[in-house]
Structure formats: structure tokens, C-alpha cells
Design a protein around this motif. Structure first.
Motif, PDB file in Angstrom:
ATOM      1  N   PRO A 151      55.902  30.031 -83.211  1.00 24.63           N
ATOM      2  CA  PRO A 151      55.118  30.692 -82.156  1.00 24.63           C
ATOM      3  C   PRO A 151      54.040  29.786 -81.580  1.00 24.63           C
ATOM      4  CG  PRO A 151      55.473  32.187 -83.989  1.00 24.63           C
ATOM      5  CD  PRO A 151      55.975  30.855 -84.443  1.00 24.63           C
ATOM      6  N   ALA A 152      53.439  28.945 -82.409  1.00 25.90           N
ATOM      7  CA  ALA A 152      52.381  28.061 -81.911  1.00 25.90           C
ATOM      8  C   ALA A 152      52.921  27.087 -80.872  1.00 25.90           C
ATOM      9  CB  ALA A 152      51.758  27.290 -83.067  1.00 25.90           C
ATOM     10  N   VAL A 153      54.147  26.628 -81.084  1.00 24.79           N
ATOM     11  CA  VAL A 153      54.758  25.706 -80.126  1.00 24.79           C
ATOM     12  C   VAL A 153      55.030  26.433 -78.811  1.00 24.79           C
ATOM     13  CG1 VAL A 153      56.773  24.289 -79.654  1.00 24.79           C
ATOM     14  CG2 VAL A 153      55.755  24.282 -81.947  1.00 24.79           C
ATOM     15  N   ILE A 154      55.554  27.673 -78.899  1.00 24.34           N
ATOM     16  CA  ILE A 154      55.836  28.462 -77.693  1.00 24.34           C
ATOM     17  C   ILE A 154      54.541  28.711 -76.921  1.00 24.34           C
ATOM     18  CG2 ILE A 154      56.755  30.615 -76.813  1.00 24.34           C
ATOM     19  CD1 ILE A 154      58.846  28.797 -78.033  1.00 24.34           C
ATOM     20  N   THR A 155      53.471  29.028 -77.649  1.00 24.52           N
ATOM     21  CA  THR A 155      52.175  29.268 -77.009  1.00 24.52           C
ATOM     22  C   THR A 155      51.688  28.016 -76.298  1.00 24.52           C
ATOM     23  OG1 THR A 155      51.610  30.910 -78.697  1.00 24.52           O
ATOM     24  CG2 THR A 155      49.810  29.981 -77.409  1.00 24.52           C
ATOM     25  N   ALA A 156      51.877  26.879 -76.934  1.00 27.88           N
ATOM     26  CA  ALA A 156      51.471  25.617 -76.310  1.00 27.88           C
ATOM     27  C   ALA A 156      52.256  25.342 -75.031  1.00 27.88           C
ATOM     28  CB  ALA A 156      51.654  24.469 -77.305  1.00 27.88           C
ATOM     29  N   LEU A 157      53.552  25.672 -75.057  1.00 26.75           N
ATOM     30  CA  LEU A 157      54.370  25.476 -73.870  1.00 26.75           C
ATOM     31  C   LEU A 157      53.930  26.403 -72.734  1.00 26.75           C
ATOM     32  CD1 LEU A 157      57.941  25.079 -75.420  1.00 26.75           C
ATOM     33  CD2 LEU A 157      56.520  23.298 -74.408  1.00 26.75           C
TER      34      LEU A 157
ATOM     35  N   SER B 210      51.002  27.648 -72.228  1.00 25.91           N
ATOM     36  CA  SER B 210      49.705  27.218 -71.696  1.00 25.91           C
ATOM     37  C   SER B 210      49.835  26.041 -70.742  1.00 25.91           C
ATOM     38  CB  SER B 210      48.767  26.848 -72.852  1.00 25.91           C
ATOM     39  OG  SER B 210      49.271  25.724 -73.560  1.00 25.91           O
ATOM     40  N   SER B 211      50.938  25.331 -70.841  1.00 24.31           N
ATOM     41  CA  SER B 211      51.147  24.161 -69.970  1.00 24.31           C
ATOM     42  C   SER B 211      52.047  24.488 -68.780  1.00 24.31           C
ATOM     43  CB  SER B 211      51.776  23.021 -70.775  1.00 24.31           C
ATOM     44  OG  SER B 211      53.069  23.388 -71.237  1.00 24.31           O
TER      45      SER B 211
END
Length: 402
Positions: A18-24, A26-27
């Protein structure tokens, strides 16, 4: 491994934390800006598009990125389906921008999205992200091909209806402006003269047979309209060569029977005259015991007159009788005597009190003036018919004037 694709839904991406998806997510804005900037820089033709087309393609790009992020997060959601990204653009987009250019844009955007996304993903997940991007870009490419295929099929059906309407306008002799507008819609360039061919349709007529005939026509000439009306084929063609040669080239695509060539006319607006003659000849060709495979409409003038065709009577009067009378009564008298005496030079010479060579010279002169040879049995019949029809069409008080 890449997840296998099925017929009902897109394959699921590889699982990312989920942290990776959230980072994506946000970009997302930076991804869109970078993608559009890359497209403008790397595709020279992009700047030549209208502002509206660039806007529509930009919407497709933004929708593709949004759905990519949604697909990464929850592939089962309807909003995440990659095959739906083209719904934001109108169908007209497929007409102004080719599939090749659309795929160039999508390929470039996919590359930019992957490059930019890798900056926000830890090293351990970059391989998974790369494979997920490949899966998604493949789905988008398949979707684009499907959209363009459906658009091409729809255009093909619409063009077939337009072609049928154009041929109907020509056959009916619709107003010139209407005919010109309809054929122009189908890409008619108007080079060369125009001729109409009418012939029997194959016993098993289908879409592929019609396509093959149309392709054969377009290989032989620049402009072609092909239509099926019941058991007959009507082809409207522009040609700079002999119509008989053109008919011979496409004859294998017709059914068994005679192909009629209408008179050549200046342009497609006057093609209704050629069509009328060809259709009337096609109607009466059965009167001949052994008609040729390819015949000109004027070869059947006597049969058309007997069938009540006013155009045939007009042709006999204006193209044969009047030029013959204008050339001199002596030619008319010689022709009548020759035909009345059973095509005997000696008998005609005795009746006219001239030498047989004089009769022979006058017959050659007739052939030169009107293009029909009295010594040919069939052409002599047409000439005889032209005299009969011409005199019936001329008021008694005007006979001497002619």
C-alpha cells in the motif's frame, strides 16, 4: 510471471505494498505533466494537430494514467479497466488521428510513467512495477486496436450505404449537385471519362465477392463505385483507357452472362445517361441467341427500340440518322438501296444507275461519317433501323430540310 489474460477482464497487476501505491498516487500530477511534455518534445507531428485533437489525446493520456493507478490499487474496480480509457474521447478521434500515431503516444506515455514511477518505488519492488507496467501497456494497446477496428467496421458499413445511395442517384438521374456531393464523399476524383458497366451478379454473392470486385476495379482505374441491385452488378468507373479493356479486366468477378458497357460520358454527373443505356441493354440482351461476354450498349439499339427505350430512339436519330442526312441525300439513297437489295453491290448499282465501285465508295463514306459499317450484317441492321426511326421522328414538313 505475468498474469494470464482471459476473455472477460484484464489481468491483475503484481501485488505492491500500500505504501508504494500511495507514493504512486501522490506523484500522479507530475506523471501527467512529464508524459505530456515528453510527447510534445519527441513527436514532431504533435504540433501539427489542431488544438482540439491535442486536447482529446491529452485527455486520453490523463485517463490512461488515472486508470493505471486505479488498476494498481484495485484491479477489480470498474474504473480501473484499461480498455475503457478511450471513452473520454469522441469517435471522430479515430478519423483524424491514425492508429499508428495513437500507439506512438501511448507507448511514449507508458515509458514515461514507468520511468517516473520507478523514482517513487523502493529498489525491491521495481521489477514488479516494471512487469505490471508491461501488462497494463499491453492491455491499452489491445484496447486501442479494438477501438480502431470497430471504427473501421462502422465506417465500412456507412461507406457501403453511401456508395449504394450514390449509385442510386446516378441510375435515377438525380440533380447534378446531389450526385456530385455523394460521389465526392466517397473520394471520387473525377479524372478521365466515366462509364457504367452492368452485368450479372455471381450465383453466390456475398460481402467478400463485392470487396474483391471493388478492389479489382480500383486496381484498374482510379475511381470506382460498385453496387449490387438484385441479380445484377452496377459499376461506375472513371477510365482513361478503352472501356472494353477495363471490362475485360474485371469480368471474372461478374457472374455468367453478358456485361454491358454504357456509352462513355464526360464526368460522373452525366453518368445517368450511360447507366440508362447499359441497364436497357442488359434488359434486352436475352433477345440475342448467342450474345458476347462483353458488349456495348449501342450494339443493342434495335432490340432496345423494340422494347420501347426512348434513349435508344434518340441515339439512333441524333447520332446516326441526322449526321447521315446532313452528309447528303445521296448517301441515304445508296444505303437504302444497298440494304433493300439484300446487300448486293451490283443490284444497288443497277437501281441507282451507277457503277458498283461508286456504291462501294459511298458505303465506305457512310462508315467514315457515322462510324457504322453498312457491309457488316449487324451494323447494317442498326443503320436500317436508324432510317426508319429517324423518319418517324421527323415531321413530314421537315423531311426535306433534313
Amino acid at each position: 510471471m505475468l498474469t494470464a489474460m482471459n476473455d472477460h477482464s484484464a489481468p491483475e497487476p503484481l501485488a505492491l505494498p500500500p505504501a508504494v501505491i500511495t507514493a504512486l498516487r501522490s506523484s500522479a500530477d507530475s506523471l501527467k505533466l512529464a508524459a505530456v511534455a515528453r510527447v510534445e518534445a519527441d513527436l514532431p507531428w504533435w504540433r501539427d494537430l489542431s488544438s482540439q485533437d491535442r486536447s482529446w489525446l491529452g485527455l486520453v493520456a490523463h485517463e490512461g494514467i488515472n486508470r493505471y493507478l486505479a488498476w494498481m490499487d484495485s484491479p477489480t474496480e470498474a474504473a480501473a479497466k484499461p480498455q475503457d480509457i478511450f471513452r473520454v474521447a469522441p469517435p471522430e478521434l479515430t478519423r483524424t488521428i491514425s492508429l499508428q500515431r495513437t500507439l506512438q503516444v501511448l507507448r511514449l506515455i507508458s515509458a514515461v510513467v514507468e520511468e517516473q514511477s520507478l523514482k517513487h518505488v523502493p529498489e525491491a519492488y521495481r521489477r514488479d512495477l516494471h512487469e505490471s507496467a508491461l501488462i497494463y501497456s499491453r492491455e491499452v494497446a489491445f484496447s486501442a486496436a479494438e477501438v480502431y477496428a470497430r471504427a473501421a467496421e462502422t465506417r465500412g458499413q456507412w461507406d457501403a450505404r453511401l456508395e449504394a445511395a450514390a449509385i442510386d442517384a446516378i441510375v435515377r438521374g438525380t440533380a447534378p449537385a446531389v450526385t456530385r456531393s455523394r460521389v465526392a464523399t466517397l473520394g471520387w476524383t473525377g479524372s478521365g471519362t466515366t462509364v457504367v458497366l452492368v452485368g450479372p451478379a455471381p450465383a453466390q454473392i456475398n460481402g467478400s465477392a463485392t470487396v474483391a470486385l471493388r478492389e479489382a476495379c480500383l486496381r484498374a482505374t482510379r475511381d470506382a463505385l460498385v453496387g449490387i441491385q438484385g441479380d445484377r452488378i452496377i459499376a461506375v468507373l472513371s477510365t482513361e483507357e478503352q472501356p472494353a479493356d477495363l471490362a475485360a479486366h474485371i469480368a471474372p468477378h461478374f457472374g455468367e452472362g453478358t456485361i454491358i458497357i454504357g456509352p462513355d460520358v464526360e464526368d460522373v454527373v452525366a453518368a445517368h445517361t450511360s447507366a440508362r443505356a447499359a441497364l436497357a441493354s442488359h434488359q434486352v440482351v436475352r433477345a440475342l441467341s448467342s450474345p458476347a461476354r462483353i458488349m456495348h450498349a449501342n450494339d443493342l439499339l434495335p432490340e432496345r427500340v423494340l422494347d420501347g427505350d426512348p434513349l435508344a430512339r434518340q441515339t439512333l436519330v441524333e447520332e446516326i440518322y441526322r449526321p447521315l442526312v446532313k452528309a447528303g441525300n445521296v448517301l441515304v439513297e445508296t444505303l437504302e438501296s444497298y440494304l433493300g437489295q439484300g446487300r448486293s453491290l451490283e443490284a444497288a448499282a443497277r437501281e441507282l444507275y451507277v457503277h458498283p465501285n461508286t456504291v462501294r465508295y459511298r458505303l465506305r463514306r457512310i462508315a467514315q461519317v457515322i462510324g457504322w459499317d453498312p457491309t457488316d450484317a449487324r451494323e447494317g441492321q442498326i443503320l436500317h433501323m436508324s432510317i426508319v426511326v429517324g423518319r418517324l421522328a421527323t415531321p413530314p414538313e421537315d423531311t426535306t430540310a433534313l
